[in-house]
Design a protein around this motif. Structure first.
Motif, PDB file in Angstrom:
ATOM      1  N   TYR A 103      -3.157   4.993 -16.265  1.00 38.39           N
ATOM      2  CA  TYR A 103      -2.340   3.859 -15.837  1.00 38.39           C
ATOM      3  C   TYR A 103      -3.119   3.035 -14.814  1.00 38.39           C
ATOM      4  N   LEU A 104      -2.974   1.722 -14.873  1.00 35.41           N
ATOM      5  CA  LEU A 104      -3.598   0.823 -13.902  1.00 35.41           C
ATOM      6  C   LEU A 104      -2.533  -0.043 -13.239  1.00 35.41           C
ATOM      7  N   PHE A 105      -2.665  -0.190 -11.916  1.00 40.09           N
ATOM      8  CA  PHE A 105      -1.759  -1.057 -11.153  1.00 40.09           C
ATOM      9  C   PHE A 105      -2.599  -1.999 -10.294  1.00 40.09           C
ATOM     10  N   GLY A 106      -2.083  -3.179 -10.023  1.00 35.29           N
ATOM     11  CA  GLY A 106      -2.791  -4.133  -9.180  1.00 35.29           C
ATOM     12  C   GLY A 106      -1.880  -4.639  -8.070  1.00 35.29           C
ATOM     13  N   GLU A 108       2.874  -7.397  -3.430  1.00 36.11           N
ATOM     14  CA  GLU A 108       3.632  -6.562  -4.353  1.00 36.11           C
ATOM     15  C   GLU A 108       2.709  -5.945  -5.415  1.00 36.11           C
ATOM     16  N   SER A 109       3.150  -4.828  -5.953  1.00 37.88           N
ATOM     17  CA  SER A 109       2.404  -4.135  -6.998  1.00 37.88           C
ATOM     18  C   SER A 109       2.878  -4.595  -8.366  1.00 37.88           C
ATOM     19  N   SER A 144       8.904   2.635 -13.343  1.00 31.17           N
ATOM     20  CA  SER A 144       9.594   3.220 -12.191  1.00 31.17           C
ATOM     21  C   SER A 144       8.604   3.509 -11.065  1.00 31.17           C
ATOM     22  N   LEU A 145       7.406   3.966 -11.421  1.00 33.45           N
ATOM     23  CA  LEU A 145       6.377   4.229 -10.416  1.00 33.45           C
ATOM     24  C   LEU A 145       5.991   2.928  -9.707  1.00 33.45           C
ATOM     25  N   ASN A 146       5.852   1.859 -10.460  1.00 31.11           N
ATOM     26  CA  ASN A 146       5.523   0.571  -9.849  1.00 31.11           C
ATOM     27  C   ASN A 146       6.622   0.115  -8.887  1.00 31.11           C
ATOM     28  N   ASN A 147       7.871   0.351  -9.272  1.00 36.79           N
ATOM     29  CA  ASN A 147       8.991   0.011  -8.381  1.00 36.79           C
ATOM     30  C   ASN A 147       8.936   0.835  -7.100  1.00 36.79           C
ATOM     31  N   ALA A 148       8.562   2.124  -7.252  1.00 37.39           N
ATOM     32  CA  ALA A 148       8.466   2.994  -6.078  1.00 37.39           C
ATOM     33  C   ALA A 148       7.364   2.531  -5.130  1.00 37.39           C
ATOM     34  N   ILE A 149       6.256   2.040  -5.700  1.00 39.45           N
ATOM     35  CA  ILE A 149       5.178   1.499  -4.864  1.00 39.45           C
ATOM     36  C   ILE A 149       5.689   0.313  -4.060  1.00 39.45           C
ATOM     37  N   ASN A 150       6.434  -0.554  -4.704  1.00 40.93           N
ATOM     38  CA  ASN A 150       6.959  -1.740  -4.027  1.00 40.93           C
ATOM     39  C   ASN A 150       8.015  -1.408  -2.980  1.00 40.93           C
ATOM     40  N   GLN A 151       8.717  -0.312  -3.175  1.00 35.14           N
ATOM     41  CA  GLN A 151       9.771   0.066  -2.239  1.00 35.14           C
ATOM     42  C   GLN A 151       9.261   0.892  -1.067  1.00 35.14           C
ATOM     43  N   LYS A 186       0.865   2.901   0.002  1.00 35.81           N
ATOM     44  CA  LYS A 186       2.084   2.755  -0.811  1.00 35.81           C
ATOM     45  C   LYS A 186       1.956   3.530  -2.125  1.00 35.81           C
ATOM     46  N   VAL A 187       0.774   3.439  -2.742  1.00 36.55           N
ATOM     47  CA  VAL A 187       0.550   4.155  -4.003  1.00 36.55           C
ATOM     48  C   VAL A 187       0.657   5.660  -3.797  1.00 36.55           C
ATOM     49  N   TYR A 188      -0.006   6.167  -2.756  1.00 34.91           N
ATOM     50  CA  TYR A 188       0.035   7.609  -2.492  1.00 34.91           C
ATOM     51  C   TYR A 188       1.435   8.062  -2.098  1.00 34.91           C
ATOM     52  N   ASP A 189       2.161   7.193  -1.418  1.00 38.32           N
ATOM     53  CA  ASP A 189       3.530   7.524  -1.025  1.00 38.32           C
ATOM     54  C   ASP A 189       4.419   7.652  -2.259  1.00 38.32           C
ATOM     55  N   ALA A 190       4.256   6.736  -3.201  1.00 36.59           N
ATOM     56  CA  ALA A 190       5.072   6.759  -4.418  1.00 36.59           C
ATOM     57  C   ALA A 190       4.769   7.983  -5.283  1.00 36.59           C
ATOM     58  N   LEU A 191       3.547   8.526  -5.154  1.00 37.10           N
ATOM     59  CA  LEU A 191       3.125   9.668  -5.967  1.00 37.10           C
ATOM     60  C   LEU A 191       3.183  10.998  -5.215  1.00 37.10           C
TER      61      LEU A 191
END
Length: 523
Positions: A401-404, A410-411, A463-470, A479-484
């Motif tokens: 998966y890739l996120f920017g 925002e992610s 859902s993971l992307n939403n968690a990064i944003n939240q 934020k990424v590590y927090d969501a994971l």
């Protein structure tokens, strides 16, 4: 958005030198008194027993009537189409388009060498006969593909574990038992699995008996991992020869829907190779589903090995070869079943990957330098507007998966870039993706951030992307590590390779996700 997904310029597919090898269609209908139809009457009689014999008699009578008034090869084609419809394969572009697209391996024989020949015949059950029922989709999907995949993974005798066509067909058949869609078969095998033929006998006279709750519960224990459609990118009209070979080389069978004509029937009795004739029109033939179980680049100039469901009399003990060129011409859809891990493999195999950014213009890696435990940068920077792809070499089946990060902070999801593209890399090796698109560093700002997430299990990436944003963390990486945090393996050691790519090997534990952040400096 800082990193954009852009379409690549259209280019002619050259993914396989053998795509254009094979025979030219030749021969023709001999004509005269309906001989073309009568030539395969014995096989038709074996397929159209019981109630359906009246359909055969009606069509044969119509053919005889027309032929008395003169030769009409078009009548044969039309009748063959009606007869073949009883085999049970229905083609729907809308159904085929539902399946996720397989992201193939890099077409580089140095990085991803493929064997000259592969055959899964030793994992295949003895050839069966679908009889008068239009259940070829279930025979090719459950009896053939599912049995082969599990026999290859477990080493069990395929005749002992052969899966029931009726268990599958009775769940997916269309009204009046008139066939089914391969897409529906794949979805059902993933959801409800299969049960052995010995426990759910096949009957070509009954499609109304649907599995009960006990049988479904048992079937779910044999669910397939998943499936993808094997096309050149998102083009449903272009079947990928290379992708089919990649699956077969990993003991993963392929189910196809194919348009065939007169020469595919009686003329194929005892024959090893199918050679289409002039009246075998791929746009006006009958549909039939079968299972691809092998290939050989040397045999007949390059051909696929096909397993049929018309008994051992057809072909060579129910098996025949189709040249690559004829395959491309007549096959309408192809579905690869995800390979299953071998029991001989260690269950807790480490998650191991090498990840690089490849410049579209230079075809070289954009160098990355580690500057934190899992943080990488481009020390030399890249020019704004540079297009690049991600190269993954995975030694373990995994999801990518890739996120920017947007200019607003925002992610957003970069890959899968549509819901149709599969993040699963079950066929291991070097993979350069996206196949028909590229990532581009735009002209906004001087630095872009991207998260690369590798997981042994499927993730709900939206859902993971939403968690990064939240997340309330102060920067994108945090934020990424927090969501994971509940799934990430924090003990992974990242290193640089000599050519500037990312490498990691994560010991297996209950944390099955590895994530890294890449900062791209733009000039």
């Amino acid at each position: 958005m800082p990193i954009r997904m852009v379409d690549d310029p259209e280019s002619k597919d050259q993914s396989d030198d053998n795509n254009n090898q094979g025979s030219n269609n030749g021969g023709g209908f001999s004509g005269g008194g309906g001989g073309g139809l009568l030539a395969f009457l014995p096989l038709l009689l074996s397929l159209f027993k019981g109630k359906r014999i009246f359909l055969l008699i009606l069509l044969a009578g119509a053919a005889y009537f027309f032929f008395l008034r003169g030769n009409n090869s078009g009548v044969v084609t039309n009748i063959a189409q009606k007869l073949f419809s009883a085999s049970g394969y229905n083609f729907s572009p809308q159904q085929f388009n539902k399946a996720s697209v397989y992201e193939g391996l890099e077409d580089d024989n140095n990085k991803n060498p493929l064997p000259e020949a592969v055959s899964l015949l030793k994992y295949a059950p003895k050839r069966g006969n679908q009889g008068q029922q239009g259940s070829c989709v279930a025979w090719s999907s459950a009896y053939a593909a599912q049995t082969i995949a599990i026999a290859a993974a477990t080493g069990e005798n395929p005749d002992s574990i052969a899966f029931s066509p009726s268990y599958l067909y009775n769940q997916i058949r269309l009204d009046n038992c008139e066939g089914s869609y391969v897409q529906k078969a794949m979805e059902t095998m993933q959801a409800n699995g299969g049960v052995p033929l010995s426990e759910y006998p096949y009957s070509d006279h009954d499609c109304d008996r649907t599995p009960n709750s006990t049988e479904i519960k048992e079937g779910k224990q044999n669910s397939i991992h998943g499936f993808t459609r094997l096309t050149d990118g998102d083009n449903i009209s272009e079947i990928s020869i290379r992708a089919i070979k990649e699956h077969l080389a990993k003991d993963a069978p392929v189910v196809i829907g194919m348009m065939v004509g007169n020469s595919f029937m009686q003329s194929m009795m005892g024959q090893d190779l199918w050679t289409p004739q002039a009246d075998d029109d791929p746009s006006n033939g009958g549909g039939h589903a079968m299972c691809v179980i092998g290939y050989d680049d040397r045999k007949y100039g390059g051909a696929f090995q096909i397993m049929n469901s018309w008994g051992s009399e057809w072909g060579n003990n129910g098996i025949a070869w189709v040249r690559y060129s004829d395959f491309k011409n007549y096959v309408k859809e192809a579905y690869g079943v995800d390979p299953l891990p071998k029991l001989s493999e260690v269950a807790n195999k480490p998650l191991e990957c090498t990840i690089g950014l490849v410049n579209n213009d230079t075809k070289k890696y954009i160098p990355l330098k580690i500057s934190g435990s899992s943080f990488f940068e481009t020390p030399d920077g890249i020019t704004k507007g540079t297009r690049f792809k991600i190269e993954i070499k995975n030694a373990t089946p995994c999801y990518i998966y890739l996120f920017g990060q947007e200019t607003s902070g925002e992610s957003y999801v970069l890959f899968p870039y549509t819901g149709k593209h599969s993040p699963y890399c079950g066929i291991t090796g070097y993979r350069l993706f996206p196949r028909a698109q590229s990532l581009m560093a735009d002209s906004i700002g001087n630095k872009d951030l991207m998260a690369i997430v590798v997981s042994k299990d499927s993730l709900d990436y939206n859902s993971l992307n939403n968690a990064i944003n939240q997340s309330s963390q102060s920067n994108y990486a945090a934020k990424v590590y927090d969501a994971l945090q509940n799934v990430i393996n924090s003990s992974v050691q990242f290193t640089n390779t000599g050519d500037g790519t990312i490498y990691f090997k994560a010991a297996s534990n209950d944390k099955k996700v590895v994530a890294s952040i890449v900062a791209i400096d733009k000039q």
